[in-house]
Design an enzyme around this catalytic site. Structure first.
Site, mmCIF file in Angstrom:
data_model
loop_
_atom_site.group_PDB
_atom_site.id
_atom_site.type_symbol
_atom_site.label_atom_id
_atom_site.label_comp_id
_atom_site.label_asym_id
_atom_site.label_seq_id
_atom_site.Cartn_x
_atom_site.Cartn_y
_atom_site.Cartn_z
ATOM 1 N N ASP A 31 0.852 -1.199 0.000
ATOM 2 C CA ASP A 31 0.000 0.000 0.000
ATOM 3 C C ASP A 31 0.892 1.256 0.000
ATOM 4 O O ASP A 31 1.893 1.314 0.715
ATOM 5 C CB ASP A 31 -0.899 -0.019 1.247
ATOM 6 C CG ASP A 31 -2.077 0.914 1.128
ATOM 7 O OD1 ASP A 31 -3.217 0.425 1.118
ATOM 8 O OD2 ASP A 31 -1.864 2.144 1.051
ATOM 9 N N SER A 95 -12.376 2.899 -0.510
ATOM 10 C CA SER A 95 -12.080 4.042 -1.383
ATOM 11 C C SER A 95 -11.730 3.618 -2.807
ATOM 12 O O SER A 95 -11.805 4.435 -3.723
ATOM 13 C CB SER A 95 -10.942 4.888 -0.794
ATOM 14 O OG SER A 95 -9.765 4.123 -0.674
ATOM 15 N N HIS A 100 -10.273 -5.833 -2.631
ATOM 16 C CA HIS A 100 -8.910 -6.014 -2.115
ATOM 17 C C HIS A 100 -8.972 -6.358 -0.646
ATOM 18 O O HIS A 100 -9.809 -5.845 0.090
ATOM 19 C CB HIS A 100 -8.063 -4.760 -2.334
ATOM 20 C CG HIS A 100 -8.704 -3.480 -1.870
ATOM 21 N ND1 HIS A 100 -9.695 -2.837 -2.589
ATOM 22 C CD2 HIS A 100 -8.517 -2.740 -0.759
ATOM 23 C CE1 HIS A 100 -10.077 -1.750 -1.939
ATOM 24 N NE2 HIS A 100 -9.388 -1.682 -0.809
ATOM 25 N N HIS A 102 -6.783 -6.108 2.754
ATOM 26 C CA HIS A 102 -5.624 -5.489 3.389
ATOM 27 C C HIS A 102 -4.985 -6.529 4.311
ATOM 28 O O HIS A 102 -5.685 -7.138 5.132
ATOM 29 C CB HIS A 102 -6.045 -4.310 4.276
ATOM 30 C CG HIS A 102 -6.691 -3.167 3.562
ATOM 31 N ND1 HIS A 102 -6.034 -1.991 3.288
ATOM 32 C CD2 HIS A 102 -7.961 -3.005 3.088
ATOM 33 C CE1 HIS A 102 -6.862 -1.148 2.679
ATOM 34 N NE2 HIS A 102 -8.037 -1.749 2.547
HETATM 35 P P1 5GP Z 1 -9.774 0.992 0.782
HETATM 36 O O1 5GP Z 1 -9.837 2.365 1.401
HETATM 37 O O2 5GP Z 1 -10.545 0.950 -0.520
HETATM 38 O O3 5GP Z 1 -10.147 -0.120 1.718
HETATM 39 O O4 5GP Z 1 -8.250 0.726 0.456
HETATM 40 C C1 5GP Z 1 -7.617 1.244 -0.657
HETATM 41 C C2 5GP Z 1 -6.141 1.293 -0.355
HETATM 42 O O5 5GP Z 1 -5.457 1.439 -1.583
HETATM 43 C C3 5GP Z 1 -5.715 2.449 0.552
HETATM 44 O O6 5GP Z 1 -5.072 1.921 1.707
HETATM 45 C C4 5GP Z 1 -4.765 3.254 -0.318
HETATM 46 O O7 5GP Z 1 -3.667 3.764 0.395
HETATM 47 C C5 5GP Z 1 -4.342 2.248 -1.370
HETATM 48 N N1 5GP Z 1 -4.030 2.813 -2.683
HETATM 49 C C6 5GP Z 1 -4.756 3.720 -3.379
HETATM 50 N N2 5GP Z 1 -4.197 3.973 -4.559
HETATM 51 C C7 5GP Z 1 -3.074 3.195 -4.619
HETATM 52 C C8 5GP Z 1 -2.069 3.028 -5.622
HETATM 53 O O8 5GP Z 1 -2.089 3.609 -6.701
HETATM 54 N N3 5GP Z 1 -1.085 2.133 -5.343
HETATM 55 C C9 5GP Z 1 -1.037 1.448 -4.157
HETATM 56 N N4 5GP Z 1 -0.014 0.584 -3.984
HETATM 57 N N5 5GP Z 1 -1.971 1.591 -3.199
HETATM 58 C C10 5GP Z 1 -2.968 2.459 -3.422
#
Ligand code: 5GP
Ligand code: ZN
Length: 114
Positions: A31, A95, A100, A102
């Site tokens: 991340d 977001s 995905h 984590h």
């Molecule tokens: P969510 O908020 O959807 O559960 O998690 C999305 C995650 O993707 C966040 O922790 C954010 O930091 C990560 N993220 C967003 N854009 C990118 C990217 O372009 N590359 C990587 N490696 N992580 C990303």
């Protein structure tokens, strides 16, 4: 591949990522905004918007994602414990609309999450 999906682009190699595991069906990468010393995202290469949208036909890939997270936790030396979580929808704090998991570890993770 879904148009304008950042994780589809990572899966296709069109956007760079720090990849730690890849096979035909899944890819795992670090991340960019780590919430813990180890913070890896494990995703299916297939565009599934969230766990809510997963279907019975996706059960094998869902299992593979969880097993990959557990294997990666071992590889990363998280013998003291870790967390595997998927955020769903607005209230879940999702977001990026591509499923995905984590993998978080390397510190004491509190519960319940915020
Ligand atoms: P969510 O908020 O959807 O559960 O998690 C999305 C995650 O993707 C966040 O922790 C954010 O930091 C990560 N993220 C967003 N854009 C990118 C990217 O372009 N590359 C990587 N490696 N992580 C990303
Ligand atoms: Zn996608």
């Amino acid at each position: 591949m879904a148009q304008d999906c950042i994780f589809c682009k990572i899966a296709a190699g069109d956007i760079e990522a720090d990849v730690v595991l890849e096979n035909d069906h899944i890819i795992a990468f670090r991340d960019t905004h780590p919430a813990a010393p180890t913070h890896i995202l494990v995703i299916p290469k297939k565009h599934i918007p969230s766990l809510t949208k997963a279907e019975l036909a996706d059960v094998d890939v869902l299992g593979a994602l969880q097993l990959a997270a557990a294997r990666l936790a071992q590889e990363q030396g998280l013998e003291n414990g870790y967390r595997v979580v998927t955020n769903c929808g607005e209230d879940g704090g999702q977001s990026v609309p591509h499923l995905h998991y984590h993998l978080l570890g390397g510190r004491n993770l509190t519960w319940p999450p915020g």
